[in-house]
Design an enzyme around this catalytic site. Structure first.
Site, PDB file in Angstrom:
ATOM      1  CB  THR A   1      11.708  67.287  96.922  1.00 55.82           C
ATOM      2  OG1 THR A   1      10.416  67.853  97.167  1.00 55.82           O
ATOM      3  CG2 THR A   1      11.781  66.794  95.483  1.00 55.82           C
TER       4      THR A   1
ATOM      5  CB  CYS B   1      34.874  67.375 109.573  1.00 57.45           C
ATOM      6  SG  CYS B   1      34.025  66.283 108.421  1.00 57.45           S
TER       7      CYS B   1
END
Length: 382
Positions: A238, A331
């Site tokens: 979704t 990161c």
């Protein structure tokens, strides 16, 4: 304590207009876009309008835009699916790519026996295009080239159009991580024959957790995430309607104000360079940061003349003074070593000194730069 944010290459401040738009969508348009009733159709309409807006900025068709959770997923989709679905048995990349690319390529090598070649780098960290052409010409294997448009640590810019044409002339697929460039530079993919790109909204003052992949029409790419027919069957799940609308709104505003904001941010970068030269002349710039034609206007990677034993305290000291910046990619910022990018392009003597990435946005000021320079001087002289 003063707060100064010079880490926009890691993530940007979300624009007020974007927050207002997203809040409105969350409040008023909560239907599932896959539902056929009015609530669902209203949500679907917002997504498709956002897709059209994004496509228009890149001069591509709306059907070539696939919304994802961000740049990392888009990188994975292009690389993994090229190997699994398009018959790629060889990947050409560089050692200074984002880990979203390097680790994915390594995974393809380990699990699918893909041949991996690394293109040589010039002294400043730019791609050696002659070596790339040589690599492309010495094999008949189905090849994917994966090279980023703008390096997220040192700012080097790839000649994306030239590389795309080179790949096409050798029948190789070209994937380009454009996370640091979309929203900051105009890109026309009707003229640049790239096959796949990755984009992340939070790099241009949009929300985190959403991005998109550009996938050239009729590529044959199949989904990496399955379980639904969303995103034209390429990415199941979704859709995050408010995030997608936020991405589109942020991109629309970024391009509407591009020239004005670019000129301002470029002046900040030049001012930072001038102040470094005046107050810390022993400092040097890494990568292509000193080349205005071959480097993004959004960041500087600075090597500072600080002894190795004292260098470990630098970021801590900056943070204590309210200054946000980084050693490299967010990161991997917890690592005590120099980043893989700097290790690939710097000599040992420079690797022993601390390097810091300062990255800018429309929200920064010259007064903030003066403050940072003062903090750096005080730390070095203490």
């Amino acid at each position: 304590m003063r707060k100064v944010y010079f880490d926009s290459a890691a993530t940007t401040q979300v624009r007020k207009e974007v927050i207002e738009k997203m809040t409105q969508v969350m409040s008023e348009c909560y239907g599932n876009p896959s539902s056929t009733h009015a609530f669902g159709r209203a949500a679907k309409t917002l997504i498709e309008q956002a897709r059209k807006d994004v496509a228009k900025h890149l001069n591509v068709s709306a059907g070539e835009i696939v919304f994802t959770s961000g740049g990392t997923e888009a990188d994975n989709l292009a690389i993994c699916s090229s190997v699994k679905d398009l018959g790629v048995t060889r990947i050409i990349t560089s050692r200074i790519e984002h880990h979203a690319v390097l680790h994915t390529v390594q995974e393809m090598q380990d699990k699918h026996n893909v041949t991996v070649d690394y293109v040589n780098l010039k002294d400043c960290g730019s791609i050696d295009s002659s070596h790339l052409e040589e690599l492309l010409g010495n094999s008949t294997e189905k090849t994917l080239v994966s090279l980023m448009h703008i390096n997220n640590e040192v700012g080097n810019m790839l000649d994306i159009k030239a590389v795309a044409k080179l790949c096409k002339s050798h029948n190789a697929l070209f994937h380009c991580d454009t996370v640091q460039s979309v929203g900051h530079f105009k890109l026309d993919f009707s003229e640049i024959p790239v096959d796949f790109t990755a984009v992340s909204a939070h790099k241009f003052h949009g929300p985190k957790g959403v991005g998109f992949a550009f996938i050239r029409k009729n590529s044959g790419l199949k989904p990496m995430i399955v379980g639904g027919s969303q995103e034209r069957g390429i990415r199941a799940g979704t859709e995050s309607v408010h995030n997608i609308v936020g991405l589109s709104e942020a991109l629309n505003i970024s391009y509407a104000n591009l020239e004005e904001e670019k000129a301002y941010i470029k002046s900040l970068k030049q001012y930072f360079k001038d102040q470094l030269q005046e107050h810390i002349p022993e400092a040097s710039l890494n990568g292509g940061c000193s080349d205005n034609d071959n480097s993004t206007y959004t960041l500087l990677n600075v090597c500072l003349p600080i002894a190795e034993e004292k260098a470990v305290l630098l970021l801590f000291q900056l943070d204590l003074n309210g200054i946000a910046c980084s050693k490299g990619s967010a990161c991997q910022s917890g690592s005590g070593q120099a980043s893989h990018v700097l290790q690939a392009i710097l000599e040992d003597d420079k690797l022993k000194r601390p390097s810091v990435r300062f990255s800018f946005s429309k929200y920064n000021t010259k007064e903030e730069i003066d403050y940072v320079i003062g903090v750096l001087k005080n730390f070095m002289e203490s």
